[in-house]
Design a protein around this motif. Structure first.
Motif, PDB file in Angstrom:
ATOM      1  N   GLU A   1     -24.140 -56.973   9.496  1.00 32.78           N
ATOM      2  CA  GLU A   1     -23.644 -56.844   8.127  1.00 32.78           C
ATOM      3  C   GLU A   1     -22.865 -58.108   7.796  1.00 32.78           C
ATOM      4  N   GLY A   2     -23.501 -59.019   7.083  1.00 35.24           N
ATOM      5  CA  GLY A   2     -22.861 -60.301   6.812  1.00 35.24           C
ATOM      6  C   GLY A   2     -22.655 -61.043   8.111  1.00 35.24           C
TER       7      GLY A   2
ATOM      8  N   VAL B   1     -28.858 -63.406  19.866  1.00 35.05           N
ATOM      9  CA  VAL B   1     -28.978 -64.400  18.799  1.00 35.05           C
ATOM     10  C   VAL B   1     -29.144 -63.648  17.490  1.00 35.05           C
ATOM     11  N   TYR B   2     -28.416 -64.089  16.476  1.00 39.18           N
ATOM     12  CA  TYR B   2     -28.430 -63.434  15.164  1.00 39.18           C
ATOM     13  C   TYR B   2     -28.846 -64.435  14.101  1.00 39.18           C
ATOM     14  N   LEU B   3     -29.588 -63.944  13.105  1.00 31.80           N
ATOM     15  CA  LEU B   3     -29.880 -64.736  11.914  1.00 31.80           C
ATOM     16  C   LEU B   3     -29.351 -63.958  10.719  1.00 31.80           C
ATOM     17  N   THR B   4     -28.358 -64.517  10.054  1.00 34.43           N
ATOM     18  CA  THR B   4     -27.745 -63.808   8.933  1.00 34.43           C
ATOM     19  C   THR B   4     -28.662 -63.855   7.715  1.00 34.43           C
ATOM     20  N   GLU B   5     -28.363 -63.010   6.755  1.00 34.45           N
ATOM     21  CA  GLU B   5     -29.127 -62.991   5.497  1.00 34.45           C
ATOM     22  C   GLU B   5     -29.040 -64.348   4.800  1.00 34.45           C
ATOM     23  N   GLU B   6     -27.972 -65.103   5.056  1.00 30.29           N
ATOM     24  CA  GLU B   6     -27.790 -66.431   4.452  1.00 30.29           C
ATOM     25  C   GLU B   6     -28.538 -67.512   5.226  1.00 30.29           C
TER      26      GLU B   6
ATOM     27  N   LEU C   1     -37.022 -64.449  14.390  1.00 31.13           N
ATOM     28  CA  LEU C   1     -36.053 -63.538  13.772  1.00 31.13           C
ATOM     29  C   LEU C   1     -36.177 -63.609  12.258  1.00 31.13           C
ATOM     30  N   ALA C   2     -36.175 -62.464  11.609  1.00 27.63           N
ATOM     31  CA  ALA C   2     -36.081 -62.419  10.147  1.00 27.63           C
ATOM     32  C   ALA C   2     -34.598 -62.358   9.777  1.00 27.63           C
ATOM     33  N   PRO C   3     -34.242 -62.784   8.560  1.00 26.18           N
ATOM     34  CA  PRO C   3     -32.835 -62.688   8.142  1.00 26.18           C
ATOM     35  C   PRO C   3     -32.312 -61.260   8.308  1.00 26.18           C
ATOM     36  N   GLY C   4     -31.106 -61.157   8.874  1.00 27.84           N
ATOM     37  CA  GLY C   4     -30.493 -59.856   9.088  1.00 27.84           C
ATOM     38  C   GLY C   4     -30.860 -59.228  10.425  1.00 27.84           C
ATOM     39  N   GLU C   5     -31.618 -59.950  11.247  1.00 26.05           N
ATOM     40  CA  GLU C   5     -32.048 -59.403  12.532  1.00 26.05           C
ATOM     41  C   GLU C   5     -31.321 -60.083  13.695  1.00 26.05           C
ATOM     42  N   SER C   6     -31.427 -59.435  14.853  1.00 32.23           N
ATOM     43  CA  SER C   6     -30.890 -60.001  16.092  1.00 32.23           C
ATOM     44  C   SER C   6     -31.878 -59.749  17.207  1.00 32.23           C
TER      45      SER C   6
END
Ligand code: FES
Length: 112
Positions: free
Chosen positions: A67-68, A38-43, A18-23
């Motif tokens: 979004e965040g 599964v989510y990976l946030t931008e942070e 997963l890249a940041p911002g993806e699920s």
């Protein structure tokens, strides 16, 4: 006396899938387990929820906008907090189940 409830660590994906911002939706193996988003946030934080939107039948891991710490279901624009699963706006009124996530040696696991 403490509860002896077992919490299993189930492989979900590799770090880097997963890249940041993806699920993504992962078929987490185990008794009674449904598909997990599964989510990976931008942070750089991982979170996991039940994959299916609680409003109707839509895969949030496959198609949603992160979004965040909130995801937006594109079908009818319901929003959920991926940290708590809370439904934040109509038409969803039921929270998503959430799962604790552990990253160990480049592998992402869901606890449950
Ligand atoms: S299916 Fe997600 S908001 Fe309707």
């Amino acid at each position: 006396m403490e509860s002896a409830q077992m919490v299993e660590r189930r492989f979900a994906c590799n770090e880097g899938d997963l890249a940041p911002g993806e699920s993504m939706t992962v078929p987490v193996e185990g008794p009674g387990t449904v598909a997990v988003a599964v989510y990976l946030t931008e942070e750089g934080a991982y979170f996991a929820t039940a994959d299916t939107c609680t409003h109707e039948d839509w895969s949030l891991g496959e198609d949603s906008d992160l979004e965040g710490n909130e995801i937006v279901c594109p079908l009818h624009m319901a929003r959920f907090d991926i940290r708590s699963g809370e439904a934040l706006c109509f038409p969803a009124t039921i929270a998503l189940a959430t799962f604790e996530v552990v990253v160990d040696a480049g592998k992402v696991y869901v606890l449950g």
